[in-house]
Design an enzyme around this catalytic site. Structure first.
Site, short mmCIF file in Angstrom:
data_model
loop_
_atom_site.label_atom_id
_atom_site.label_comp_id
_atom_site.label_asym_id
_atom_site.label_seq_id
_atom_site.Cartn_x
_atom_site.Cartn_y
_atom_site.Cartn_z
N GLY A 153 -59.50 6.43 -44.94
CA GLY A 153 -58.94 7.12 -43.79
C GLY A 153 -60.05 7.55 -42.86
O GLY A 153 -61.05 6.85 -42.69
N ARG A 178 -55.17 -3.90 -45.35
CA ARG A 178 -55.10 -4.13 -43.91
C ARG A 178 -56.47 -4.56 -43.41
O ARG A 178 -57.43 -4.59 -44.16
CB ARG A 178 -54.66 -2.85 -43.18
CG ARG A 178 -55.63 -1.68 -43.34
CD ARG A 178 -55.10 -0.43 -42.67
NE ARG A 178 -56.07 0.65 -42.65
CZ ARG A 178 -56.26 1.50 -43.64
NH1 ARG A 178 -55.55 1.40 -44.75
NH2 ARG A 178 -57.15 2.48 -43.52
N ARG A 234 -60.89 15.33 -53.75
CA ARG A 234 -60.39 16.47 -54.52
C ARG A 234 -60.81 16.26 -55.97
O ARG A 234 -60.85 15.13 -56.47
CB ARG A 234 -58.86 16.59 -54.43
CG ARG A 234 -58.36 17.11 -53.09
CD ARG A 234 -58.73 18.57 -52.87
NE ARG A 234 -58.15 19.14 -51.67
CZ ARG A 234 -58.74 19.17 -50.49
NH1 ARG A 234 -59.95 18.61 -50.35
NH2 ARG A 234 -58.15 19.73 -49.44
N ASP A 257 -68.82 17.14 -54.63
CA ASP A 257 -68.58 18.31 -53.78
C ASP A 257 -67.31 19.03 -54.19
O ASP A 257 -67.06 20.14 -53.76
CB ASP A 257 -68.48 17.88 -52.31
CG ASP A 257 -68.37 19.08 -51.38
OD1 ASP A 257 -69.18 20.02 -51.53
OD2 ASP A 257 -67.48 19.08 -50.50
N HIS A 281 -67.95 22.53 -52.72
CA HIS A 281 -66.87 22.19 -51.79
C HIS A 281 -67.21 22.63 -50.37
O HIS A 281 -66.48 23.41 -49.74
CB HIS A 281 -65.55 22.84 -52.24
CG HIS A 281 -64.34 22.13 -51.69
ND1 HIS A 281 -63.11 22.14 -52.32
CD2 HIS A 281 -64.16 21.40 -50.55
CE1 HIS A 281 -62.23 21.46 -51.59
NE2 HIS A 281 -62.86 21.02 -50.51
N GLY A 283 -68.11 20.24 -47.86
CA GLY A 283 -68.17 19.06 -47.01
C GLY A 283 -67.81 19.32 -45.56
O GLY A 283 -68.44 18.78 -44.65
#
Length: 316
Positions: A153, A178, A234, A257, A281, A283
């Site tokens: 993404g 894709r 996550r 992270d 965490h 980022g």
């Protein structure tokens, strides 16, 4: 910021960090909340809620049971897995929007930092510095390595751009196959075969029921010896126990992270295992974050005030 709207105006809650937000639409009544202080107004009157940017879902969700007129929640994070559960409990139709794209470049920047720090043995050299030791040695290079990006993404695409100067062979995986401007994106069903040929595996996928423990013992066992696993997605995308087995054996290394559990408790084995680099965490948290978030919230509130459809909708 217009706090002087009539008392019967539609209510909006914003985080206290938005102290200089300008260009907000009139006709709305604004209040700021930090997640810990008493509620700044009656939650039952709030129609648009921008929660504080915290990792504690308990803080974010505390006023939700009393927000009986709520129409929209604009999360400041890209991941909204916990909030989606809450939206299903709300009376009436409540739109949940995320901050998709806002944190992409910052998170991709950290992913690249974790890759380089791990390959170039920065944690080890930092420990030597603390001990007053001087132990030169050869490190691995990122140039020409094969990199598998899982979850193509906004973050995955931004990382792809950052990797371009290093001449990496980037393989891209997403829920649907894709084409992309930088090359084909493979369907996730091909992941077991693709992971076996990657020097570096970077996780940037959302946490969903399908991606929970996506990297379990079976898939981790297919990674090539010496591979580096980087997780900026996550923590629960990876089976922590299975990862511990691989890094303790020295077969894999990891740069994380995000962890599961999170925050990672003191004394957790991940903290003490050689070959594991952990950041707390962070980022998204850079100097560029708040201006981008303010632009998103300003745009969404202008659409809300005009009764236009909101962007970045992830759930109703």
């Amino acid at each position: 910021m217009p706090f002087d709207a009539p008392p019967d105006s539609r209510q909006v809650w914003l985080p206290t960090e938005f102290t200089s937000l300008i260009g907000l639409p009139g006709g709305l009544r604004y209040a700021r909340w930090d997640g810990h202080s008493p509620f700044p107004s009656d939650p039952a009157a709030v129609e648009f809620y921008v929660p504080p940017l915290v990792q504690d879902l308990g803080v974010i969700s505390r006023p939700l049971p009393r927000m009986t007129r709520l129409r929209a929640v604009q999360a400041l994070s890209s991941g909204t897995d916990g909030l989606e559960t809450w939206m299903r409990r709300m009376p009436g139709r409540v739109v949940l929007c995320n901050a998709r794209g806002v944190h992409a470049r910052s998170t991709a920047e950290l992913a690249l930092t974790l890759i380089l720090a791990s390959l170039r043995r920065i944690p080890e050299f930092t420990r030597d510095q603390d001990l007053g030791a001087w132990q030169p040695g050869t490190s691995a290079s990122l140039y020409g390595r094969s990199v598998l990006v899982v979850g193509y993404g906004a973050v995955g695409s931004a990382l792809d751009e950052l990797l371009a100067p290093f001449g990496c062979a980037v393989t891209r995986v997403a829920r649907t196959g894709r084409d992309s401007p930088r090359g084909p994106v493979h369907h996730v069903a091909r992941l077991p075969r693709l992971v076996a040929s990657a020097d570096i595996v970077v996780l940037t996928t959302a946490l969903t029921p399908e991606t929970h423990h996506l990297f379990d013992a079976k898939l981790l066992s297919r990674a090539r010896d010496g591979a580096l696993l980087v997780n900026v997605a996550r923590g629960a995308v990876v089976d922590t126990a299975a990862l511990l087995t691989e890094v303790r054996d020295g077969r894999l290394t990891a740069a994380l992270d995000v962890t599961d559990p999170e925050p990672l408790p003191a004394g957790h084995p991940l903290r003490e295992t050689p070959g594991v680099l952990i950041t707390p965490h962070v980022g998204a948290f850079t100097s560029a974050m708040w201006p981008r978030l303010e632009a998103l919230v300003r745009r969404q509130l202008n659409r809300f005030a005009s009764d236009e459809g909101l962007d970045n909708i992830v759930a109703y």
